[in-house]
Motif scaffolding. Sequence first.
Motif, mmCIF file in Angstrom:
data_model
loop_
_atom_site.group_PDB
_atom_site.id
_atom_site.type_symbol
_atom_site.label_atom_id
_atom_site.label_comp_id
_atom_site.label_asym_id
_atom_site.label_seq_id
_atom_site.Cartn_x
_atom_site.Cartn_y
_atom_site.Cartn_z
ATOM 1 N N ASP A 186 29.054 59.119 32.799
ATOM 2 C CA ASP A 186 29.520 59.604 31.492
ATOM 3 C C ASP A 186 30.340 58.534 30.774
ATOM 4 O O ASP A 186 30.195 58.337 29.562
ATOM 5 C CB ASP A 186 30.348 60.873 31.646
ATOM 6 N N HIS B 283 29.539 56.626 27.235
ATOM 7 C CA HIS B 283 30.558 56.614 26.182
ATOM 8 C C HIS B 283 30.876 55.182 25.758
ATOM 9 O O HIS B 283 30.971 54.889 24.555
ATOM 10 C CB HIS B 283 31.822 57.322 26.677
ATOM 11 N N ASN C 56 30.489 53.726 21.942
ATOM 12 C CA ASN C 56 31.739 53.596 21.207
ATOM 13 C C ASN C 56 32.105 52.123 21.057
ATOM 14 O O ASN C 56 32.406 51.439 22.039
ATOM 15 C CB ASN C 56 32.840 54.361 21.963
#
Length: 104
Positions: A8, A12, A16
Motif C-alpha cells: 500500500d 501511495h 504521490n
Amino acid sequence: MSISSVRDFIAHARANADVSSQLAECSLESWGDAHTPLDVDHFRVIDVAKRAGFDIDLSDLVSAQCHELDHFWSYEMNNAFVARRAMSRIQMNVSGQKPIGYYY
C-alpha cells in the motif's frame, strides 16, 4: 505491519509526487509492487512512510524483501529444472542416446 502495508505504501509513494520526491535517492522506480530493493535505505523509507501515515517498520520491509527473494528463487529454480529437461531432450534427439537423468 505486513507485506500488504508495504504494498500500500509503495502504491501511495508512486502516486504521490511529494512522497516520491522524499524518496528520490531510493530508486522508487525500481521497487517491486510489494518490496523494496535490498540496498534501499530502510530507515529513510520508514520515516517517509510514517510521515505519510503508514505504520511500517524494519521487520515489514525485511519480510517483504525475503518474501520477494523466496518467490524469485522458486521461479528461477523451476526455470532451471525445465531448462535442464529441455536440454536433455534436445541432446537425446540430436545424439540418439538414451534419455539423460534429469536430476542428480
